[in-house]
Design an enzyme around this catalytic site. Structure first.
Site, PDB file in Angstrom:
ATOM      1  N   ARG A 201      46.059  22.577  17.792  1.00 24.52           N
ATOM      2  CA  ARG A 201      46.380  22.971  16.420  1.00 24.52           C
ATOM      3  C   ARG A 201      46.623  21.738  15.548  1.00 24.52           C
ATOM      4  NH1 ARG A 201      47.841  27.167  19.847  1.00 24.52           N
ATOM      5  NH2 ARG A 201      46.638  29.021  19.261  1.00 24.52           N
TER       6      ARG A 201
ATOM      7  N   ASP B 246      41.247  24.362  21.375  1.00 18.92           N
ATOM      8  CA  ASP B 246      41.595  25.675  20.828  1.00 18.92           C
ATOM      9  C   ASP B 246      40.645  25.984  19.674  1.00 18.92           C
ATOM     10  OD1 ASP B 246      43.213  28.055  20.004  1.00 18.92           O
ATOM     11  OD2 ASP B 246      44.587  27.188  21.465  1.00 18.92           O
TER      12      ASP B 246
ATOM     13  N   HIS C 241      39.715  31.560  22.434  1.00 24.64           N
ATOM     14  CA  HIS C 241      40.191  30.348  21.742  1.00 24.64           C
ATOM     15  C   HIS C 241      39.126  29.247  21.776  1.00 24.64           C
ATOM     16  CE1 HIS C 241      44.205  31.725  20.786  1.00 24.64           C
ATOM     17  NE2 HIS C 241      44.374  32.156  22.022  1.00 24.64           N
TER      18      HIS C 241
ATOM     19  N   ASP D 284      43.746  33.233  28.019  1.00 22.51           N
ATOM     20  CA  ASP D 284      44.555  34.194  27.254  1.00 22.51           C
ATOM     21  C   ASP D 284      43.830  34.646  25.994  1.00 22.51           C
ATOM     22  OD1 ASP D 284      44.873  31.519  26.258  1.00 22.51           O
ATOM     23  OD2 ASP D 284      46.473  32.266  24.958  1.00 22.51           O
ATOM     24  N   GLU D 285      44.253  35.782  25.490  1.00 20.72           N
ATOM     25  CA  GLU D 285      43.871  36.272  24.165  1.00 20.72           C
ATOM     26  C   GLU D 285      42.366  36.187  23.913  1.00 20.72           C
ATOM     27  OE1 GLU D 285      48.031  35.342  21.803  1.00 20.72           O
ATOM     28  OE2 GLU D 285      46.504  33.775  21.831  1.00 20.72           O
TER      29      GLU D 285
ATOM     30  N   TRP E  81      53.027  34.220  30.604  1.00 17.81           N
ATOM     31  CA  TRP E  81      53.649  33.953  29.299  1.00 17.81           C
ATOM     32  C   TRP E  81      54.098  35.227  28.591  1.00 17.81           C
ATOM     33  CZ3 TRP E  81      51.873  35.120  24.229  1.00 17.81           C
ATOM     34  CH2 TRP E  81      50.614  35.720  24.155  1.00 17.81           C
TER      35      TRP E  81
END
Length: 381
Positions: free
Chosen positions: A146, A175, A246, A308-309, A375
């Site tokens: 980020r 990311d 991501h 993740d995600e 997480w």
């Protein structure tokens, strides 16, 4: 029960004593085993700068401050005994001696870390300490995807980890908002993927952005330098390369790795984005090429693959992904993600390493040798 010596983390056993050890011109440092030389020299550097005394260090059995090997202790254990006449440190390994040094420095005036001469003599309170860590993995994560941190800032982060006896640096290198590691086979990852044309500002719900270009990346030489710097402080670096979600910075660099093939820009917004890596063979080849270079750089046992995600929206409408589901006899897109993770795991295992991922890699079936970072709560554990 009170941490009267202001030590973080609190050692396993602290026995208070009266009096103090004062550093003088005659103070010297000795060590009984060559493995302790780097730690003795590090202490020498701190004391010389803070006191301006010519503190000597040598391989010997007796001195004002002595590091002695004790093979009955654990790999990371140490004992520290401070009396008015002598400081005695015992450890089995250089790692244990290094942790003893961190405790010793915390007992000194805080200005010891400044690298400048103190206005008064260095007085260290007398105490007896026996210590070893409760946990073998003591980690901290830095997300540079980020916001890019310069090399010197990463080193400062590692210095602070060392003070608190942490031993694992989880480095989140890629990311949606930036790709931060040089991959020689795919130069666009840093030419394009390391830079974005703005960032979200304010609250997420406001959806406001600035227009400032933000970016940066670490060359492979930078990476090697930071790995060596961390190793000197007994810190292992686990790199994280996000997949299959991501991935916006990567597919902005190489759009053919997406399900749509359309042109992307490196993401300005935070959150979970729907464009992810496609599961076609070309993407797997790309990911394995990237991981080959990552594995060559990082000596860590584990390589973090994120996981993740990862929204399944694009996969549900992608001919390549749907063909994979049919051809492989998979139930759904969750099993398709597991197929990708397991494929990557076999590759990483073939290189003598193991994968670690976020707890979404449990969905659709866990890869057989994977470690999981849970997480979203303890249930994944």
């Amino acid at each position: 029960a009170q941490n009267t010596y202001n030590l973080i983390p609190l050692p396993k056993e602290v026995v208070p004593q009266t009096g103090q050890f004062v550093v003088k011109k005659s103070t010297n440092i000795v060590y009984s085993h060559p493995e302790f030389a780097p730690v003795a020299e590090l202490l020498q550097d701190y004391l010389q700068k803070a006191s301006a005394y010519p503190i000597s260090t040598k391989l010997a059995k007796s001195g004002s401050i002595q590091f002695t090997q004790n093979t009955s202790l654990g790999e990371e254990a140490y004992t520290l005994q401070i009396s008015s006449g002598k400081i005695s440190i015992q450890a089995k390994t250089g790692k244990g001696a290094f942790y003893a040094l961190q405790t010793l420095l915390q007992l000194m005036p805080a200005q010891i870390y400044s690298g400048t001469k103190l206005a008064r003599a260095i007085a260290i309170p007398n105490v007896q300490i026996k210590d070893e860590p409760r946990f073998s993995y003591r980690g901290l994560m830095l997300d540079v995807g980020r916001y890019y941190y310069p090399v010197e800032s990463v080193k400062r982060f590692i210095d602070l980890m060392a003070i608190y006896k942490m031993n694992t640096f989880h480095w989140h290198l890629t990311d949606d908002q930036g790709w931060r590691i040089e991959i020689k086979k795919y130069p666009k990852l840093t030419q394009i993927g390391a830079w974005r044309n703005g960032s979200m500002i304010g609250h997420y719900n406001e959806q406001k952005y600035d227009s400032e270009v933000h970016g940066g990346y670490y060359t492979q030489e930078d990476i090697k330098e930071i790995i060596a710097y961390a190793a000197q402080r007994h810190i292992t670096i686990i790199p994280e390369i996000e997949m299959p979600g991501h991935a916006t910075a990567a597919i902005a660099s190489y759009p053919e790795l997406s399900c749509t093939g359309k042109t992307f820009e490196v993401a300005k917004q935070w959150g979970v984005l729907e464009d992810v890596f496609c599961t076609k063979p070309e993407t797997l080849s790309f990911l394995k090429d990237v991981l080959s270079e990552v594995i060559d750089l990082f000596p860590a046992q584990y390589i973090h693959i994120g996981g993740d995600e990862c929204p399944k929206t694009r996969w549900k409408n992608c001919p390549n992904c749907q063909k994979n589901i049919r051809d492989l006899g998979l139930k759904d897109e969750h099993e398709l993600q597991s197929y990708l993770v397991q494929n990557i795991e076999k590759f990483v295992n073939s290189k003598g390493r193991k994968i670690i991922g976020w707890d979404e890699i449990l969905e659709g079936g866990l890869a057989p040798n994977a470690a999981v970072m849970s997480w979203r709560g303890t249930e994944g554990g």
